[in-house]
Design a protein around this motif. Structure first.
Motif, PDB file in Angstrom:
ATOM      1  N   LYS A  10      -5.434   7.595   0.965  1.00  0.00           N
ATOM      2  CA  LYS A  10      -5.903   6.208   0.913  1.00  0.00           C
ATOM      3  C   LYS A  10      -7.286   6.093   1.531  1.00  0.00           C
ATOM      4  N   THR A  11      -8.195   5.476   0.798  1.00  0.00           N
ATOM      5  CA  THR A  11      -9.558   5.220   1.282  1.00  0.00           C
ATOM      6  C   THR A  11      -9.921   3.785   0.951  1.00  0.00           C
ATOM      7  N   ALA A  66      -4.885   2.587  -3.530  1.00  0.00           N
ATOM      8  CA  ALA A  66      -3.553   2.808  -4.104  1.00  0.00           C
ATOM      9  C   ALA A  66      -3.509   4.145  -4.831  1.00  0.00           C
ATOM     10  N   PRO A  67      -3.737   5.250  -4.098  1.00  0.00           N
ATOM     11  CA  PRO A  67      -3.706   6.573  -4.740  1.00  0.00           C
ATOM     12  C   PRO A  67      -2.310   6.893  -5.259  1.00  0.00           C
ATOM     13  N   GLY A 109       0.799  -1.216   0.000  1.00  0.00           N
ATOM     14  CA  GLY A 109       0.000   0.000   0.000  1.00  0.00           C
ATOM     15  C   GLY A 109       0.833   1.268   0.000  1.00  0.00           C
ATOM     16  N   PRO A 110       0.163   2.420  -0.087  1.00  0.00           N
ATOM     17  CA  PRO A 110       0.872   3.701  -0.161  1.00  0.00           C
ATOM     18  C   PRO A 110       1.511   4.060   1.182  1.00  0.00           C
ATOM     19  N   ASN A 111       2.710   4.639   1.114  1.00  0.00           N
ATOM     20  CA  ASN A 111       3.366   5.086   2.351  1.00  0.00           C
ATOM     21  C   ASN A 111       4.153   6.385   2.138  1.00  0.00           C
TER      22      ASN A 111
END
Length: 347
Positions: free
Chosen positions: A131-132, A137-138, A33-35
């Motif tokens: 992120k929602t 994966a914005p 995921g995004p970080n």
């Protein structure tokens, strides 16, 4: 050190750092995921009143001040640090104006006083912020907000309890040197004093600060001579000490000239309590002193003191009168403050 009481400077707060677009990619971590972290906030522009300064000379050689940009965000949820602030250190008595020179932003009258003039731009959000459940994966991040900038004027108005005013060669610098440890330039030609001087006067168990400004001439408010720009340094004084050269023929015109310039500059300044002093009495005959005192009494409608800065005759009497007026002004201000704090009775 050169005396500088006015400076125009450019200030700019820092831009916010940009957010990062990053995804966690590690072995055995599926769908990390995004970080991407957020950017740091830009630095602020701060004005701080400090002790140990009595001039704005620091702003003669540097006129541009820019705060640092915030650090950009990075992967692994690392947020950027705030950008470094830029601090403008100014002496007590400094006023800050907008570029137009008339709109007052701040007035610094105490050591430690501080204000944030311009705030830095906010940092941008990293992709982890967006992120929602619907978008896990914005791939977007915000840039930081741009800082703000402006030109400002810094003007120093010395803080003194009493101020000396008079025509050139009225003996103001000699008087200041005689009653304090100050060492202003003294000579027998007009406009010897080119910038204000301060001295601490001790008399009995009391002391006060006395300011000496360059002499005024007729038309000073229109720029004649050195002009009236230095009158700002006696605006904060509780009392004006008007010295008149006893060796000149027409003391009435000398008195009226200074009063006219004070009124043309600022009516509030002209309304301040005034002590009229006939100076240099050591250079004229006693009969002439009496005659000129009578003329000044009629012109000023007030008590007229006599003294000599060279011999010291009559100086102590003038100093005790200054202290009495300073105490009266302080008591009046305290009474006004007390009345403001009293609750208003409503029937």
């Amino acid at each position: 050190m050169k005396f500088l009481d006015q400076a125009k400077v450019f200030v700019r707060s820092g831009n916010g750092g940009a957010g990062a677009v990053s995804f966690l990619r590690e072995k055995f971590v599926e769908f990390g995921g995004p970080n991407g972290g957020n950017g740091g906030r830009g630095g602020d522009v701060i004005i701080r009143c400090v002790d140990g300064l009595n001039t704005l000379i620091d702003y003669r050689f540097q006129q541009h001040f820019k705060a640092e940009t915030g650090t950009h965000g990075m992967g692994k949820d690392r947020h950027g640090a705030k950008g470094g602030d830029v601090i403008l250190k100014v002496p007590v008595g400094t006023q800050v104006f907008e570029e137009d020179g008339e709109t007052l932003i701040g007035d610094f009258t105490e050591v430690g006083q501080e204000m944030v003039l311009l705030e830095g731009g906010n940092g941008g959000f990293g992709n982890a912020h967006f992120k929602t459940s619907a978008n896990q994966a914005p791939r977007r991040a915000n840039p930081g907000l741009v800082g703000t900038e402006k030109w400002i004027w810094l003007r120093l108005k010395l803080i003194a309890d009493a101020g000396l005013v008079g025509l050139p060669n009225a003996g103001k610098s000699t008087f200041l040197a005689a009653v304090s440890a100050a060492k202003p330039k003294i000579a027998d030609y007009p406009f010897t004093t080119l910038h204000p001087n301060l001295g601490v006067v001790s008399i009995g168990e009391r002391d006060f600060v006395l300011a000496d400004i360059p002499g005024l001439i007729e038309g000073a408010h229109e720029g004649q001579g050195l002009g009236d720009r230095f009158l700002g340094h006696v605006e904060r004084c509780a009392i004006l000490v008007h010295l008149i050269d006893g060796t000149q023929e027409d003391v009435k015109t000398a008195y009226k000239t200074i009063r006219g310039e004070l009124e043309a500059y600022d009516e509030e300044l002209a309304e301040k309590p005034e002590i009229v002093v006939l100076n240099k009495i050591d250079s004229i005959e006693p009969e002439e002193v009496k005659e000129k005192v009578k003329v000044l009494k009629r012109a000023s409608k007030a008590e007229v003191f006599t003294c000599s800065g060279v011999t010291g005759e009559g100086v102590d009497k003038v100093l005790y009168r200054i202290i009495a007026q300073i105490d009266a002004d302080k008591a009046e201000r305290e009474e006004l403050e007390r009345r403001k704090q009293e609750p208003t009775w409503v029937p």
